[in-house]
Design an enzyme around this catalytic site. Structure first.
Site, PDB file in Angstrom:
ATOM      1  N   ASN A  13       0.959  -1.058   0.025  1.00  0.00           N
ATOM      2  CA  ASN A  13       0.114   0.162   0.074  1.00  0.00           C
ATOM      3  C   ASN A  13       0.919   1.252   0.041  1.00  0.00           C
ATOM      4  O   ASN A  13       1.483   1.594   0.952  1.00  0.00           O
ATOM      5  CB  ASN A  13      -0.793  -0.024   1.154  1.00  0.00           C
ATOM      6  CG  ASN A  13      -1.745   1.454   1.383  1.00  0.00           C
ATOM      7  OD1 ASN A  13      -1.828   2.097   0.450  1.00  0.00           O
ATOM      8  ND2 ASN A  13      -2.316   1.141   2.319  1.00  0.00           N
ATOM      9  N   TRP A  14       0.910   1.990  -1.162  1.00  0.00           N
ATOM     10  CA  TRP A  14       1.913   3.237  -1.498  1.00  0.00           C
ATOM     11  C   TRP A  14       1.376   4.232  -0.639  1.00  0.00           C
ATOM     12  O   TRP A  14       2.017   5.516  -0.508  1.00  0.00           O
ATOM     13  CB  TRP A  14       2.109   3.319  -2.718  1.00  0.00           C
ATOM     14  CG  TRP A  14       2.833   2.301  -3.561  1.00  0.00           C
ATOM     15  CD1 TRP A  14       3.460   1.094  -2.805  1.00  0.00           C
ATOM     16  CD2 TRP A  14       3.287   2.161  -4.871  1.00  0.00           C
ATOM     17  NE1 TRP A  14       3.965   0.365  -4.086  1.00  0.00           N
ATOM     18  CE2 TRP A  14       4.087   0.960  -5.035  1.00  0.00           C
ATOM     19  CE3 TRP A  14       3.379   3.033  -5.866  1.00  0.00           C
ATOM     20  CZ2 TRP A  14       4.571   0.845  -6.346  1.00  0.00           C
ATOM     21  CZ3 TRP A  14       3.900   2.884  -7.142  1.00  0.00           C
ATOM     22  CH2 TRP A  14       4.563   1.586  -7.432  1.00  0.00           C
ATOM     23  N   LYS A  15       0.264   4.273  -0.342  1.00  0.00           N
ATOM     24  CA  LYS A  15      -0.484   5.566   0.374  1.00  0.00           C
ATOM     25  C   LYS A  15      -0.363   6.713  -0.450  1.00  0.00           C
ATOM     26  O   LYS A  15      -0.376   6.575  -1.570  1.00  0.00           O
ATOM     27  CB  LYS A  15      -0.063   5.671   1.796  1.00  0.00           C
ATOM     28  CG  LYS A  15      -0.151   4.173   2.707  1.00  0.00           C
ATOM     29  CD  LYS A  15      -0.006   4.419   4.161  1.00  0.00           C
ATOM     30  CE  LYS A  15      -0.078   3.146   4.862  1.00  0.00           C
ATOM     31  NZ  LYS A  15       0.097   3.243   6.262  1.00  0.00           N
ATOM     32  N   HIS A  97      -9.729   1.025   5.151  1.00  0.00           N
ATOM     33  CA  HIS A  97      -8.376   1.289   5.737  1.00  0.00           C
ATOM     34  C   HIS A  97      -8.417   2.214   6.866  1.00  0.00           C
ATOM     35  O   HIS A  97      -9.255   3.119   6.889  1.00  0.00           O
ATOM     36  CB  HIS A  97      -7.177   1.648   4.736  1.00  0.00           C
ATOM     37  CG  HIS A  97      -5.877   1.650   5.214  1.00  0.00           C
ATOM     38  ND1 HIS A  97      -5.495   2.830   6.260  1.00  0.00           N
ATOM     39  CD2 HIS A  97      -4.940   0.893   5.190  1.00  0.00           C
ATOM     40  CE1 HIS A  97      -4.089   2.475   6.587  1.00  0.00           C
ATOM     41  NE2 HIS A  97      -3.877   1.283   5.681  1.00  0.00           N
ATOM     42  N   GLU A  99      -6.911   4.635   7.955  1.00  0.00           N
ATOM     43  CA  GLU A  99      -6.644   5.779   7.658  1.00  0.00           C
ATOM     44  C   GLU A  99      -7.766   6.480   7.036  1.00  0.00           C
ATOM     45  O   GLU A  99      -8.094   7.873   7.338  1.00  0.00           O
ATOM     46  CB  GLU A  99      -5.344   6.055   6.697  1.00  0.00           C
ATOM     47  CG  GLU A  99      -4.148   5.917   7.601  1.00  0.00           C
ATOM     48  CD  GLU A  99      -2.719   5.199   6.754  1.00  0.00           C
ATOM     49  OE1 GLU A  99      -3.048   5.502   5.550  1.00  0.00           O
ATOM     50  OE2 GLU A  99      -2.041   4.830   7.669  1.00  0.00           O
ATOM     51  N   GLU A 169      -5.244  -5.067  10.383  1.00  0.00           N
ATOM     52  CA  GLU A 169      -4.193  -3.734  10.706  1.00  0.00           C
ATOM     53  C   GLU A 169      -4.505  -3.046  11.951  1.00  0.00           C
ATOM     54  O   GLU A 169      -5.345  -2.259  12.095  1.00  0.00           O
ATOM     55  CB  GLU A 169      -4.253  -2.989   9.474  1.00  0.00           C
ATOM     56  CG  GLU A 169      -4.012  -3.373   8.380  1.00  0.00           C
ATOM     57  CD  GLU A 169      -3.477  -2.442   7.367  1.00  0.00           C
ATOM     58  OE1 GLU A 169      -2.058  -2.618   6.755  1.00  0.00           O
ATOM     59  OE2 GLU A 169      -3.724  -1.431   7.218  1.00  0.00           O
ATOM     60  N   GLY A 175       2.571   2.550  10.705  1.00  0.00           N
ATOM     61  CA  GLY A 175       3.602   3.481  10.558  1.00  0.00           C
ATOM     62  C   GLY A 175       4.368   3.966  11.956  1.00  0.00           C
ATOM     63  O   GLY A 175       4.896   4.838  11.844  1.00  0.00           O
ATOM     64  N   SER A 214       3.652  -1.919  10.498  1.00  0.00           N
ATOM     65  CA  SER A 214       5.092  -2.022  10.553  1.00  0.00           C
ATOM     66  C   SER A 214       5.761  -3.411  10.175  1.00  0.00           C
ATOM     67  O   SER A 214       6.667  -3.868  10.807  1.00  0.00           O
ATOM     68  CB  SER A 214       5.143  -1.702  11.889  1.00  0.00           C
ATOM     69  OG  SER A 214       4.941  -0.322  12.024  1.00  0.00           O
ATOM     70  N   GLY A 235       3.141  -0.985   4.229  1.00  0.00           N
ATOM     71  CA  GLY A 235       3.050   0.347   4.151  1.00  0.00           C
ATOM     72  C   GLY A 235       4.348   0.707   3.676  1.00  0.00           C
ATOM     73  O   GLY A 235       5.076   0.353   2.517  1.00  0.00           O
ATOM     74  N   GLY A 236       5.123   1.475   4.554  1.00  0.00           N
ATOM     75  CA  GLY A 236       6.427   1.993   4.329  1.00  0.00           C
ATOM     76  C   GLY A 236       7.400   1.213   3.474  1.00  0.00           C
ATOM     77  O   GLY A 236       8.030   1.772   2.705  1.00  0.00           O
TER      78      GLY A 236
END
Ligand code: 13P
Length: 262
Positions: A13-15, A97, A99, A169, A175, A214, A235-236
């Site tokens: 997930n590149w956000k 998600h 966010e 999640e 993150g 993470s 993610g990251g």
């Protein structure tokens, strides 16, 4: 409970990261390293990247998905993107998600409507569920996950194989570098598996359950060793070619079906 047999999946997930040019470059590098992987690999870039990435990934095995869609097919919904527009460009859509639930105020009811709209257009849905830190401290983790699952999935018309993925999640792990322990992740993913049995019947055994929060090359293998984790939503680390490839390799070594012997 029937024996679970989902296809393992690692999704990035590149956000809201990378320009289109950077995204195409990243996708090309990932394709070079990961085409033909023994597990499913998927990229979830921002909307403007979908068309060029569909082109960059054409003919390969990497799946492409959107990070969101709206609940209606067309109309006066400024700034929204409909599942009808995504169908034919990408395979999957991520919905629910945290966010979007917590920063953009999406309700359980809206997530449920989006899921139905995405299904109407043949998009596989990756449904994200998970508790906040306060909810975990209150001992409400499983109740929150149940609410997310029930509100989205109850009363759905028959779900078939390859139509749904669940991503657990925990919001406090996203993150933050505070990955859930393998035991914490396994406890909730096992709970999700039994709830899916109840909500979906036989097809539940084919629905992959991912962990997200993470995930790094250092913790991936131990997470993938847990019996109810079928992959990860990253993610990251999905923005770094070597890190993402290492996570996929960990999934292959822990989860991939053995090649058939000849
Ligand atoms: P991080 O891997 O950066 O914690 O993000 C997880 C996530 O939200 C994936 O959807």
């Amino acid at each position: 409970m029937t024996l679970r047999r989902p296809t393992p999946l690692v999704a990035g997930n590149w956000k809201m990261n990378t320009t289109v040019a950077e995204g195409v470059e990243l996708a090309r590098s990932l394709r070079a390293g990961l085409d033909g992987s023994r597990v499913e690999v998927e990229l979830l870039p921002p909307f403007p990247h979908l068309v060029p990435l569909a082109e960059a990934l054409r003919g390969g095995t990497l799946r492409l998905g959107a990070q969101n869609c709206y609940a209606e097919d067309r109309g006066a919904f400024t700034g929204e993107v409909s599942p009808a527009m995504l169908a034919g460009i990408c395979d999957d859509v991520l919905l629910g998600h945290s966010e979007r639930r917590h920063i953009l105020g999406e309700s359980d009811e809206l997530v449920a409507r989006k899921l139905r709209a995405a299904r109407r257009h043949g998009l596989r849905v990756i449904l994200a569920v998970g508790e906040t830190e306060a909810e975990r401290l209150e001992g409400a983790t499983l109740a929150v996950v149940d609410r997310h699952l029930r509100s989205a999935l109850e009363g759905l018309e028959e779900v078939r194989e390859q139509e749904l993925v669940i991503a657990y999640e925990p919001v406090w792990a996203i993150g933050t570098g505070r990955t859930a322990t393998p035991e914490q992740a396994e406890e909730v993913c096992a709970h999700i598996a039994s709830r899916l049995d109840e909500l979906l019947g036989e097809v539940a055994s084919t629905v992959p359950i991912l962990y997200g929060g993470s995930v790094t090359p250092d913790n991936a293998a131990e997470l993938f060793r847990q019996p109810h984790l079928d992959g990860a939503l990253v993610g990251g680390a999905s923005l770094e070619v070597e890190a993402f490839i290492a996570i996929v390799r960990a999934c292959e070594s822990q989860r991939a079906p053995r090649a058939p012997s000849r």
